[in-house]
Design an enzyme around this catalytic site. Structure first.
Site, PDB file in Angstrom:
ATOM      1  N   ASP A  38       0.907  -1.208   0.085  1.00 20.42           N
ATOM      2  CA  ASP A  38      -0.123   0.156  -0.052  1.00 20.42           C
ATOM      3  C   ASP A  38       0.943   1.221  -0.091  1.00 20.42           C
ATOM      4  OD1 ASP A  38       1.055  -0.116   2.514  1.00 20.42           O
ATOM      5  OD2 ASP A  38      -0.950   0.083   3.572  1.00 20.42           O
ATOM      6  N   HIS A 242      22.140   0.638 -20.148  1.00 17.55           N
ATOM      7  CA  HIS A 242      21.359   1.134 -19.105  1.00 17.55           C
ATOM      8  C   HIS A 242      21.704   0.764 -17.913  1.00 17.55           C
ATOM      9  CE1 HIS A 242      18.267   2.060 -22.445  1.00 17.55           C
ATOM     10  NE2 HIS A 242      19.205   3.056 -22.214  1.00 17.55           N
ATOM     11  N   HIS A 349      24.307   3.121 -30.301  1.00 18.78           N
ATOM     12  CA  HIS A 349      23.050   3.918 -30.347  1.00 18.78           C
ATOM     13  C   HIS A 349      23.201   5.039 -31.145  1.00 18.78           C
ATOM     14  CE1 HIS A 349      25.248   6.656 -27.842  1.00 18.78           C
ATOM     15  NE2 HIS A 349      25.752   5.507 -27.028  1.00 18.78           N
ATOM     16  N   HIS A 353      18.662  12.623 -28.537  1.00 18.60           N
ATOM     17  CA  HIS A 353      17.238  12.509 -28.536  1.00 18.60           C
ATOM     18  C   HIS A 353      16.635  14.016 -28.182  1.00 18.60           C
ATOM     19  CE1 HIS A 353      17.778  12.442 -24.157  1.00 18.60           C
ATOM     20  NE2 HIS A 353      18.539  11.184 -24.429  1.00 18.60           N
ATOM     21  N   HIS A 360      13.353  11.393 -22.714  1.00 19.42           N
ATOM     22  CA  HIS A 360      13.327  11.157 -24.048  1.00 19.42           C
ATOM     23  C   HIS A 360      12.070  11.863 -24.594  1.00 19.42           C
ATOM     24  CE1 HIS A 360      15.935   7.460 -23.201  1.00 19.42           C
ATOM     25  NE2 HIS A 360      16.710   8.563 -23.134  1.00 19.42           N
ATOM     26  N   GLU A 383      25.268  12.874 -27.400  1.00 16.99           N
ATOM     27  CA  GLU A 383      25.706  11.678 -26.646  1.00 16.99           C
ATOM     28  C   GLU A 383      26.665  10.660 -27.223  1.00 16.99           C
ATOM     29  OE1 GLU A 383      22.997   9.528 -24.369  1.00 16.99           O
ATOM     30  OE2 GLU A 383      21.298  10.747 -25.089  1.00 16.99           O
ATOM     31  N   TYR A 387      31.985   1.688 -26.953  1.00 11.19           N
ATOM     32  CA  TYR A 387      32.033   0.425 -25.580  1.00 11.19           C
ATOM     33  C   TYR A 387      32.830  -0.633 -26.315  1.00 11.19           C
ATOM     34  CZ  TYR A 387      28.168   3.981 -25.013  1.00 11.19           C
ATOM     35  OH  TYR A 387      27.488   5.262 -24.860  1.00 11.19           O
TER      36      TYR A 387
HETATM   37  N1  GLY Z   1      19.889   8.774 -19.823  1.00 12.13           N
HETATM   38  C1  GLY Z   1      19.375   8.167 -20.801  1.00 12.13           C
HETATM   39  C2  GLY Z   1      19.859   8.781 -22.005  1.00 12.13           C
HETATM   40  O1  GLY Z   1      21.038   9.335 -22.025  1.00 12.13           O
HETATM   41  O2  GLY Z   1      19.383   8.699 -22.957  1.00 12.13           O
HETATM   42 MN    MN Z   2      21.955  10.280 -20.497  1.00 13.58          MN
HETATM   43 MN    MN Z   3      20.448  10.921 -23.312  1.00 13.51          MN
END
Ligand code: GLY
Ligand code: MN
Ligand code: MN
Length: 442
Positions: A38, A242, A349, A353, A360, A383, A387
């Site tokens: 709860d 992530h 990636h 975004h 996002h 970004e 990796y």
């Molecule tokens: N922190 C999520 C991203 O960089 O998209």
């Molecule tokens: Mn980020």
């Molecule tokens: Mn980001």
């Protein structure tokens, strides 16, 4: 610093101006979500609902009816309830919704079935974001069906459902001056938090302890919550995009990747920095780092009106591919490696975004199948990252387990762009200097 009532009113007006004649828009507040038994997660208002109302409570529904004589902006909300308010806190009630939030007309949420059915009747079109909340979708259909059930007595049900998101999200994509001020502030707080983590970091510290330093800085600056789960990944954990376990000890000789941004007055910041746990980059770390930084700067340089959304990504791909070839991690011609996406083994990636109320954020990236052109007031992240998986046997051992991302928040201006998160160093030398300093970063 907050968004004014006038601005909320302008947003509703702008939306109503594009709505078809004789239509109605329905936007529910976010539901409360149980965390365990709860107890609930801290409440976070739905971004669309907030954007149009600024109303912070759950149990509310916003309705816009352009041209309605008794008021175009109707808010359903929880009634005042002194007994419940002792447990759960203040409620505005319908009276407060009109007095403090500019609603033209407000009703108790418990009366919504009758009143909203009445408001829907005779409207030709309903603007609604179907598919986001199953429970609410069902309620909307129940309201419409209750009118359909009465057609033989002369009731006219709405004939058409239109996607509200199409207009609303386009509107949210272009930030106002006040929104940009809030986002800059979120960026400044988040930058301070990253500096604090750099300063605190040393071998043996736990990833969650760096997270705690970051969240402390957020909360002390009035941004109580992060905009998303904070990522603190030491060594090979930095290769997990992530990674939010944040449970390992940070090791001498490793890098640590921190992706963290606060939410300030519901606007997000989103910053990533990668730095050496012991304050000094190794030769391989530095070599990779400098290529990621070069790619990030080259991508930021492409953020300006008239360039399309994908241009910064394309540049980041090219620079990172050049770097991977220069370092011997990829073999071949850069053009061919870009063409056949060989870089994706190390850069899987996209470059960024939209950013806004949601980390996002909403807004289309393509229009009629074409990448969208950048316009002043859009805010995005840049970004790029590299990796090198710890089990990648195709590359020499010395590179394995290194994960690097550098992320800033960038607002498109009239003639270029403005980096909202520039206060945290990203040059390798500047990071080393900050980490060598004995004073806490200010
Ligand atoms: N922190 C999520 C991203 O960089 O998209
Ligand atoms: Mn980020
Ligand atoms: Mn980001």
């Amino acid at each position: 610093m907050k968004i004014t009532r006038q601005e909320f009113a302008r947003r509703r007006k702008t939306l109503m101006e594009v709505m078809e004649p004789n239509s109605i828009a329905i936007v529910p507040a976010a539901p409360e979500r149980p965390r365990s038994r709860d107890t609930e997660y801290p409440y976070r208002q739905d971004s669309d609902f907030h954007y149009l109302s600024g109303f912070p409570e759950p149990g509310a529904v916003l309705v816009l009816i352009p041209g309605r004589e008794h008021g175009e902006y109707v808010l359903f909300c929880r009634d005042r309830d002194p007994a419940r308010e002792i447990w759960d806190g203040y409620r505005a009630g319908p009276e407060g919704a009109c007095r403090d939030y500019g609603a033209d007309d407000a009703f108790p949420i418990d009366d919504i079935d009758d009143i909203l059915t009445g408001l829907l009747e005779g409207r030709e079109r309903v603007y609604y974001a179907m598919g986001k909340d199953r429970e609410f979708d069902r309620q909307v259909m129940d309201w419409v069906n209750s009118i359909r059930a009465r057609v033989r007595s002369g009731a006219t049900p709405p004939g058409e459902f239109l996607d509200l998101n199409h207009f609303l999200h386009d509107q949210r994509l272009i930030k106002s001056a006040a929104e940009l001020r809030l986002m800059r502030h979120a960026g400044e707080i988040s930058a301070r938090a990253h500096k604090r983590a750099m300063h605190f970091c040393q071998p043996g510290v736990m990833e969650y302890q760096l997270e705690a330093e970051i969240h402390h800085e957020f909360a002390m600056a009035g941004a109580r919550f992060p905009a998303y789960s904070t990522i603190v990944g030491g060594g090979a954990n930095g290769c997990i995009l992530h990674y939010i376990e944040n449970s390992s000890a940070l090791k001498d000789g490793d890098l640590v990747l921190i992706d963290a941004g606060c939410e300030y007055d519901i606007y997000a910041a989103d910053i990533t920095r990668t730095f050496p746990v012991n304050g000094r980059f190794s030769t391989e770390q530095r070599a990779l780092y400098d290529w990621v930084l070069k790619a990030q700067k080259a991508a930021i340089a492409e953020v300006r009106p008239g360039n399309h959304w994908n241009r910064p990504h394309e540049i980041s791909v090219r620079v990172l591919t050049e770097g991977l070839v220069a370092l011997g991690l990829l073999q071949g011609e850069v053009d061919a490696l870009v063409e056949n996406e060989a870089y994706r083994e190390f850069y899987m990636h996209r470059v960024g975004h939209w950013l806004g109320l949601d980390v996002h954020d909403v807004g289309d990236y393509k229009i009629d199948g074409q990448w969208r052109l950048l316009e002043p007031g859009m805010v995005m992240t840049i970004e790029p990252g590299l990796y090198i998986a710890p089990d990648n046997e195709r590359v020499p051992k010395k590179w394995r387990g290194i994960g690097i991302r550098i992320e800033d928040d960038v607002a498109v201006t009239r003639d270029g762009c403005d980096v909202l998160t520039a206060d945290v160093p990203k040059e390798a030398d500047d990071i080393e200097a900050l980490m060598a300093g004995s004073e806490p970063a200010g």
